[in-house]
Design a protein around this motif. Sequence first.
Motif, PDB file in Angstrom:
ATOM      1  N   ARG A  44      -0.270  14.131  -6.674  1.00  0.00           N
ATOM      2  CA  ARG A  44      -1.360  14.742  -5.768  1.00  0.00           C
ATOM      3  C   ARG A  44      -0.854  14.484  -4.399  1.00  0.00           C
ATOM      4  N   LEU A  45      -1.044  15.550  -3.707  1.00  0.00           N
ATOM      5  CA  LEU A  45      -0.770  15.699  -2.173  1.00  0.00           C
ATOM      6  C   LEU A  45      -1.135  14.565  -1.597  1.00  0.00           C
ATOM      7  N   ALA A  46      -2.657  14.316  -1.652  1.00  0.00           N
ATOM      8  CA  ALA A  46      -3.378  13.018  -0.852  1.00  0.00           C
ATOM      9  C   ALA A  46      -2.504  11.723  -0.944  1.00  0.00           C
ATOM     10  N   ASP A  47      -1.992  11.569  -2.329  1.00  0.00           N
ATOM     11  CA  ASP A  47      -1.153  10.271  -2.369  1.00  0.00           C
ATOM     12  C   ASP A  47       0.141  10.056  -1.678  1.00  0.00           C
ATOM     13  N   TYR A  48       0.846  11.548  -1.616  1.00  0.00           N
ATOM     14  CA  TYR A  48       1.917  11.474  -0.710  1.00  0.00           C
ATOM     15  C   TYR A  48       1.478  11.041   0.823  1.00  0.00           C
TER      16      TYR A  48
ATOM     17  N   LEU B 288       0.728  -1.151   0.035  1.00  0.00           N
ATOM     18  CA  LEU B 288      -0.029   0.124   0.120  1.00  0.00           C
ATOM     19  C   LEU B 288       0.976   1.099  -0.084  1.00  0.00           C
ATOM     20  N   CYS B 289       1.830   1.063   0.821  1.00  0.00           N
ATOM     21  CA  CYS B 289       2.844   2.453   0.642  1.00  0.00           C
ATOM     22  C   CYS B 289       3.501   2.553  -0.721  1.00  0.00           C
ATOM     23  N   PHE B 290       3.807   1.669  -1.258  1.00  0.00           N
ATOM     24  CA  PHE B 290       4.597   1.785  -2.658  1.00  0.00           C
ATOM     25  C   PHE B 290       3.328   2.066  -3.814  1.00  0.00           C
ATOM     26  N   LEU B 291       2.475   1.501  -3.549  1.00  0.00           N
ATOM     27  CA  LEU B 291       1.076   1.678  -4.588  1.00  0.00           C
ATOM     28  C   LEU B 291       1.084   3.274  -4.441  1.00  0.00           C
ATOM     29  N   PHE B 292       0.805   3.970  -3.312  1.00  0.00           N
ATOM     30  CA  PHE B 292       0.533   5.346  -3.235  1.00  0.00           C
ATOM     31  C   PHE B 292       1.685   6.137  -3.596  1.00  0.00           C
ATOM     32  N   LEU B 293       2.858   5.536  -3.265  1.00  0.00           N
ATOM     33  CA  LEU B 293       4.106   6.225  -3.561  1.00  0.00           C
ATOM     34  C   LEU B 293       4.209   6.565  -5.254  1.00  0.00           C
ATOM     35  N   PHE B 294       4.014   5.380  -5.994  1.00  0.00           N
ATOM     36  CA  PHE B 294       4.020   5.598  -7.460  1.00  0.00           C
ATOM     37  C   PHE B 294       2.879   6.382  -7.902  1.00  0.00           C
ATOM     38  N   ARG B 295       1.464   6.240  -7.267  1.00  0.00           N
ATOM     39  CA  ARG B 295       0.647   7.155  -7.956  1.00  0.00           C
ATOM     40  C   ARG B 295       0.973   8.721  -7.391  1.00  0.00           C
ATOM     41  N   ALA B 296       1.786   8.702  -6.476  1.00  0.00           N
ATOM     42  CA  ALA B 296       2.175  10.084  -6.192  1.00  0.00           C
ATOM     43  C   ALA B 296       3.244  10.811  -7.099  1.00  0.00           C
ATOM     44  N   LEU B 297       4.135   9.916  -7.651  1.00  0.00           N
ATOM     45  CA  LEU B 297       5.042  10.284  -8.492  1.00  0.00           C
ATOM     46  C   LEU B 297       4.460  10.595 -10.202  1.00  0.00           C
ATOM     47  N   ARG B 298       3.211   9.607 -10.211  1.00  0.00           N
ATOM     48  CA  ARG B 298       2.560   9.881 -11.478  1.00  0.00           C
ATOM     49  C   ARG B 298       1.631  11.220 -11.547  1.00  0.00           C
ATOM     50  N   SER B 299       0.970  11.328 -10.580  1.00  0.00           N
ATOM     51  CA  SER B 299      -0.289  12.282 -10.315  1.00  0.00           C
ATOM     52  C   SER B 299       0.209  13.670  -9.668  1.00  0.00           C
TER      53      SER B 299
END
Length: 365
Positions: free
Chosen positions: A176-180, A163-174
Amino acid sequence: MELHRSATWGQALLPRWTEVVLLCLILTLAAYLRLYQLGQVPPGPHFDEAAAALDALDVLNGQHMVFSERSYGREMLFVYVAAPLVALLGPTRLALRLPIALAGLLTILVTYLLARELFDEEGKRQAQWTGLLAALFLTLSFWHLALNHLSFRANYLPLTEVLCFLFLFRALRSERLADYVVSGFFLGLSLHTYTAARFVPIVVVIFIIAQLLTRQGRTLVIANWRRWVLLAFVGLVVCVPLFIFFLIHPEDFLLRARGLSIFNPQLHQGDFGGLLARSVLGNLALFGFRGDENWVYNVPGRPGLNPIQAVLFWLGLVLCLVRWRQPRYLFLLVWWLVMLLPSILAPDPIPHSLRAIGTLPVACI
């Protein structure tokens, strides 16, 4: 030519509904394998499960704690998740194991999502099949299945790290502050799962440092440095109760690791280099050659990956080495190597499938 190629590639994609149906079938199979006779197989309880039951009863009696000193020291997230069922069903194997099995199911789902996220830029078709096959391999993994039938806190490590890594890569792509924020939350939460989770922040730090060594990655990290600080801050806030406990009880921080560490003279008996070499080779053997000898976690000696999985794993590892300059492949290498360290550095026995559980999702990917 380009139009024809695009059409052919598009036609090779699975329709969205087909992908969803296949994923649901995989999850249904996973649920059957993990829930069937959950309270009876394996018989028990194991003494760690008994300690978990006692911890849950203590929590229900008002003794709230972030770390238990029972059984060489234990992080408590899994106990708080199980406590409501223990209150409802009593301190039974089913009450303790059901949350673990459900965590295993969620791990399969989020591993699929992470694989889709990692490879989406390389093509929708590759992302689809990488995600589905990773989920299928994790579903059929005897390593994962055996541990999902035992109420060991380590089962929550793969879930929280993915889950940590999923939202990490979503943050890199998007960006979005929420993903970080969410990535930081699960980074901190992972430290409440199992001792080996202390290596999860190392994965993130090494990956960020590696990004700083490339022009594109350096630009991305520097441009979003405030968000990276926020991620780290959220992780630290989630960990504050555990940090405070270890500040008050520093002897508990390495209570278990001290006796099992490869640096312990009683363990290496003057042959540190030889023990390190045996540990490295033995842990590499876990992925298709020779597995954990502990009958509690494994059929003694059974490899962590079956022959088909092992061949694909080693081919995938070679591919990651060839394409290491691409962030997703470098990240997979770093993840696997760092999360194998807990088993390498605590070589008793060699290998130890519980301490190496953080490598299982990445091995399936």
